[in-house]
Design a protein around this motif. Structure first.
Motif, mmCIF file in Angstrom:
data_model
loop_
_atom_site.group_PDB
_atom_site.id
_atom_site.type_symbol
_atom_site.label_atom_id
_atom_site.label_comp_id
_atom_site.label_asym_id
_atom_site.label_seq_id
_atom_site.Cartn_x
_atom_site.Cartn_y
_atom_site.Cartn_z
ATOM 1 N N PHE A 61 -6.288 36.636 -18.923
ATOM 2 C CA PHE A 61 -5.938 35.220 -19.034
ATOM 3 C C PHE A 61 -5.913 34.781 -20.500
ATOM 4 C CE2 PHE A 61 -7.558 33.826 -14.564
ATOM 5 C CZ PHE A 61 -6.436 34.409 -13.997
ATOM 6 N N GLU A 62 -6.905 35.220 -21.263
ATOM 7 C CA GLU A 62 -6.989 34.830 -22.676
ATOM 8 C C GLU A 62 -5.783 35.328 -23.465
ATOM 9 O OE1 GLU A 62 -9.009 32.853 -24.050
ATOM 10 O OE2 GLU A 62 -10.704 32.703 -22.662
ATOM 11 N N ARG A 63 -5.254 36.462 -23.079
ATOM 12 C CA ARG A 63 -4.110 37.049 -23.792
ATOM 13 C C ARG A 63 -2.779 36.461 -23.343
ATOM 14 N NH1 ARG A 63 -6.053 43.351 -22.995
ATOM 15 N NH2 ARG A 63 -7.606 43.404 -24.665
ATOM 16 N N ASN A 64 -2.802 35.675 -22.274
ATOM 17 C CA ASN A 64 -1.567 35.161 -21.687
ATOM 18 C C ASN A 64 -1.139 33.869 -22.392
ATOM 19 O OD1 ASN A 64 0.297 33.796 -19.791
ATOM 20 N ND2 ASN A 64 -0.232 35.483 -18.438
ATOM 21 N N PRO A 65 0.080 33.798 -22.901
ATOM 22 C CA PRO A 65 0.530 32.600 -23.640
ATOM 23 C C PRO A 65 0.649 31.349 -22.770
ATOM 24 C CG PRO A 65 2.358 34.117 -23.271
ATOM 25 C CD PRO A 65 1.124 34.841 -22.859
ATOM 26 N N TYR A 66 0.731 31.526 -21.441
ATOM 27 C CA TYR A 66 0.866 30.376 -20.547
ATOM 28 C C TYR A 66 -0.496 29.760 -20.177
ATOM 29 C CZ TYR A 66 5.618 32.142 -19.875
ATOM 30 O OH TYR A 66 6.898 32.577 -20.076
ATOM 31 N N ILE A 67 -1.585 30.390 -20.624
ATOM 32 C CA ILE A 67 -2.922 29.928 -20.251
ATOM 33 C C ILE A 67 -3.688 29.522 -21.504
ATOM 34 C CG2 ILE A 67 -5.114 30.603 -19.188
ATOM 35 C CD1 ILE A 67 -3.492 32.588 -17.460
ATOM 36 N N LYS A 68 -4.207 28.308 -21.538
ATOM 37 C CA LYS A 68 -4.917 27.797 -22.712
ATOM 38 C C LYS A 68 -6.369 28.260 -22.757
ATOM 39 C CE LYS A 68 -2.106 23.617 -23.278
ATOM 40 N NZ LYS A 68 -2.113 22.134 -23.305
ATOM 41 N N ASP A 69 -7.061 28.200 -21.616
ATOM 42 C CA ASP A 69 -8.484 28.527 -21.563
ATOM 43 C C ASP A 69 -8.720 29.502 -20.415
ATOM 44 O OD1 ASP A 69 -11.265 28.592 -21.213
ATOM 45 O OD2 ASP A 69 -11.514 26.516 -21.871
ATOM 46 N N GLY A 70 -8.839 30.790 -20.758
ATOM 47 C CA GLY A 70 -8.959 31.842 -19.753
ATOM 48 C C GLY A 70 -10.213 31.723 -18.905
ATOM 49 N N GLU A 71 -11.341 31.418 -19.537
ATOM 50 C CA GLU A 71 -12.603 31.309 -18.808
ATOM 51 C C GLU A 71 -12.561 30.144 -17.822
ATOM 52 O OE1 GLU A 71 -17.436 30.795 -19.593
ATOM 53 O OE2 GLU A 71 -16.012 30.731 -21.265
ATOM 54 N N LYS A 72 -12.009 29.022 -18.268
ATOM 55 C CA LYS A 72 -11.929 27.846 -17.405
ATOM 56 C C LYS A 72 -11.040 28.118 -16.199
ATOM 57 C CE LYS A 72 -10.785 22.927 -17.426
ATOM 58 N NZ LYS A 72 -10.293 21.778 -18.230
ATOM 59 N N LEU A 73 -9.898 28.780 -16.422
ATOM 60 C CA LEU A 73 -8.988 29.076 -15.317
ATOM 61 C C LEU A 73 -9.628 30.054 -14.341
ATOM 62 C CD1 LEU A 73 -6.257 28.683 -13.984
ATOM 63 C CD2 LEU A 73 -5.374 30.583 -15.362
#
Length: 394
Positions: free
Chosen positions: A327-339
């Motif tokens: 998620f953290e590496r994905n440009p469409y996701i701002k906050d990987g931990e939160k998602l």
């Protein structure tokens, strides 16, 4: 309220027909007996994804507790740090109120804003006034994160009060049952509230096949008035159970649809009516699955599918840390931990006893895979060879 908490309040209420959960009920009965025997408070956490039957089990335990002459009280978060609210929860009859008035603990005093140590002492006095064997029930326990927020004073008081209830010494007995989503234990631990040993946590799973069939039969016989001797009854239960997958939400969904359509029509247990029930049930089931992703953007949903299925393929299981990293590496996701915490809260995945995660409902996994295929087509993205093989298995 945070966006990721909005979906937690659906699928609520007492089950119209209840079967199964014998092991869970027996555990609670043993805890009630143990609490009386040892004369101390015990804490129990019931957790699982949305639709697995947490609230229905609480309602059944409420009935059992009353039959065993325990006083059942509905707890709320505010009572953990608000003396007045704790007073309202625990002090109901005139005898209790007389005792508190003799001590000078009236509502006017309880509303005063005094130092935290005095507040905790006030809670202690109220708790010590318990005079009956009591069961406290707190539903949606994962919402403590929203209730406490960043308020350190509330947090300190709540920890002390939970500790007092858990270690309370009284001959009558006290059982504090909390129910929440599958990440509730972790939330409590993050707030430095750890009251649950291995025997103090029930991770709810799908119902046993026998319980599923008994509930479906109740809907058809008691709900729709079909005779137990009807030759087509078993066929209907067979077909409905193939769709409900022993998942409480689905069982109720198909049972209610079947009852409604059988009452509306005159076709009895015909194939035509059954076809209509299955079609409507499947529509509701898909809506239930799509509701797990409400308010998320298409690119985010596609990214979630990609991370979960590729992780599942590579490791034959879903690693929370790896999915977060994806998620953290994905440009469409701002906050990987939160998602990641969001999809756990939504019931998209749930933690396993070994610490890894899984998609809790097999039919939801199939639906997600089909949706992932559709999203890739819309976004004109080519799936990896491994994912392509998964699509071919549909």
């Amino acid at each position: 309220m945070e966006a990721n908490e909005k979906v937690n309040l659906i699928d609520r209420g007492e089950a119209e027909y209840f079967h199964g959960r014998e092991e869970e009920i027996e555990l609670v009965k043993n805890m009630l007996a143990l609490s009386k025997q040892k004369g101390k408070g015990i804490s129990l956490l019931i957790q699982g994804p949305p639709g697995v039957g947490k609230t229905a089990l609480l309602w059944e335990l409420r009935k059992i507790g009353k039959d065993l002459k325990w006083d059942i009280r509905k707890m709320n978060f505010e009572a953990l740090w608000n003396r007045e609210e704790l007073y309202r929860v625990l002090v109901r009859d005139k005898k209790y109120e007389k005792n508190f008035k003799e001590w000078g603990w009236d509502l006017k005093f309880l509303k005063r804003n005094i130092r935290q140590d005095k507040v905790v002492k006030g809670h202690s006095k109220i708790i010590e006034g318990i005079q009956k064997p009591i069961v406290l029930m707190l539903d949606e326990a994962q919402m403590i994160r929203v209730g406490l927020g960043s308020n350190q004073v509330k947090k300190g008081i709540a920890i002390e009060v939970l500790d007092q209830l858990h270690n309370l010494h009284l001959p009558q007995g006290l059982l504090f049952i909390m129910a929440g989503l599958g990440h509730t234990r972790k939330i409590f631990k993050d707030f430095e509230i750890s009251r649950f040993n291995d025997d103090g946590v029930i991770n709810l799973k799908p119902l046993h096949k026998k319980a599923e069939r008994n509930i479906l039969q109740d809907y058809l016989v008691q709900g729709a008035g079909i005779s137990k001797k009807d030759p087509d009854l078993k066929h209907w239960i067979d077909r409905l159970s193939q769709e409900s997958h022993q998942w409480p939400h689905h069982i109720i969904c198909y049972g209610e649809v079947a009852t409604q359509k059988l009452k509306e029509g005159k076709g009895g247990l015909s194939e035509t009516v059954l076809s209509g029930v299955l079609k409507e049930g499947q529509r509701k089931k898909k809506n239930y699955y799509s509701g797990r992703f409400a308010e998320l953007k298409d690119a985010q949903i596609a990214s979630i599918f990609q991370a979960l299925f590729e992780n599942e393929l590579q490791k034959n299981m879903i690693s929370g840390s790896q999915v977060e990293l994806d998620f953290e590496r994905n440009p469409y996701i701002k906050d990987g931990e939160k998602l990641f915490n969001d999809i756990v809260a939504r019931g998209v995945i749930q933690i396993r006893p070994d610490g890894f995660y899984q998609i809790p409902i097999p039919s939801m996994r199939t639906w997600m895979l089909k949706e992932y295929q559709r999203y890739l087509h819309i976004m004109k993205q080519k799936p990896s060879p491994q994912i392509q093989k998964l699509f071919q298995s549909l």
